[in-house]
Design a protein around this motif. Structure first.
Motif, PDB file in Angstrom:
ATOM      1  N   TYR A  99       0.796  -1.223   0.000  1.00 46.90           N
ATOM      2  CA  TYR A  99       0.000   0.000   0.000  1.00 46.90           C
ATOM      3  C   TYR A  99       0.833   1.280   0.000  1.00 46.90           C
ATOM      4  N   THR A 101       3.213   4.246  -1.269  1.00 42.05           N
ATOM      5  CA  THR A 101       3.654   4.918  -2.489  1.00 42.05           C
ATOM      6  C   THR A 101       4.958   5.666  -2.231  1.00 42.05           C
ATOM      7  N   ASP A 105       5.169   6.624   4.039  1.00 41.08           N
ATOM      8  CA  ASP A 105       3.709   6.526   4.152  1.00 41.08           C
ATOM      9  C   ASP A 105       3.312   5.729   5.384  1.00 41.08           C
ATOM     10  N   GLU A 139      -5.995  -0.758   3.359  1.00 44.95           N
ATOM     11  CA  GLU A 139      -5.575   0.194   2.337  1.00 44.95           C
ATOM     12  C   GLU A 139      -5.876   1.597   2.851  1.00 44.95           C
ATOM     13  N   LYS A 141      -7.023   5.373   3.041  1.00 44.92           N
ATOM     14  CA  LYS A 141      -8.046   6.134   2.309  1.00 44.92           C
ATOM     15  C   LYS A 141      -7.387   7.345   1.672  1.00 44.92           C
ATOM     16  N   LYS A 142      -7.814   7.682   0.471  1.00 48.62           N
ATOM     17  CA  LYS A 142      -7.225   8.817  -0.262  1.00 48.62           C
ATOM     18  C   LYS A 142      -7.445  10.124   0.486  1.00 48.62           C
ATOM     19  N   GLU A 143      -8.617  10.290   1.129  1.00 49.54           N
ATOM     20  CA  GLU A 143      -8.909  11.545   1.831  1.00 49.54           C
ATOM     21  C   GLU A 143      -8.092  11.695   3.116  1.00 49.54           C
ATOM     22  N   ASP A 144      -7.480  10.611   3.608  1.00 47.97           N
ATOM     23  CA  ASP A 144      -6.634  10.688   4.798  1.00 47.97           C
ATOM     24  C   ASP A 144      -5.207  11.101   4.461  1.00 47.97           C
ATOM     25  N   ASN A 145      -4.895  11.249   3.197  1.00 45.69           N
ATOM     26  CA  ASN A 145      -3.543  11.597   2.781  1.00 45.69           C
ATOM     27  C   ASN A 145      -3.360  13.105   2.923  1.00 45.69           C
TER      28      ASN A 145
END
Length: 152
Positions: A99, A101, A105, A139, A141-145
């Protein structure tokens, strides 16, 4: 004179009524406590109702895990734990690689481990954990990035 007798009877009746009302309320509270204890609705953390997993001394932790440059950290909603570098920690690192990138991360995980506050030469965090069991790797969440990158 007749009015005084009626008034005295009424105040005496009022006093008796309030005294009995207070006594009933007090005794009801006392009986309620007894009934809770008698039925055993309060389950103790040390009671025989505990499962084998609850009795093994391990703690369930959910949070974000990162291993970078020889140091591992688990950040939960309440605390940040330094993670002892063990075989289980390396196993978790392999699972979270899928997971990531970037090397820094943080990946959401769910583990069970032994928490300690003992001093350690390498881990300077106040709270430390040794991973004993890996339950889940999620995985992110995109909004937690919410990481801000200053340069590429």
């Amino acid at each position: 004179m007749k009015i005084l007798k009626i008034y005295m009877q009424n105040t005496t009746m009022k006093k008796l009524f309030f005294i009995s009302l207070i006594a009933v309320a007090f005794l009801s509270c006392k009986n309620e406590t007894k009934s809770t204890e008698a039925t055993g609705s309060q389950v103790s953390a040390e009671g025989p109702e505990r499962t084998a997993k609850q009795s093994d001394g391990l703690t369930l932790l959910k949070g974000d895990f990162v291993y970078y440059d020889g140091a591992a950290v688990l950040q939960t909603h309440a605390n940040i734990y330094g993670v002892f570098v063990t075989d289980k920690m390396h196993e978790l690192e392999k699972l979270v690689q899928e997971y990531k990138t970037a090397p820094t991360d943080m990946i959401p995980v769910e583990i069970r481990g032994k928490i300690t506050d003992q001093k350690d030469d390498k881990i300077l965090w106040e709270h430390k954990v040794e991973i004993v069991e890996i339950l889940n790797v999620y995985e992110p969440k995109k909004e937690d990035n919410d990481v801000v990158k200053l340069s590429e």
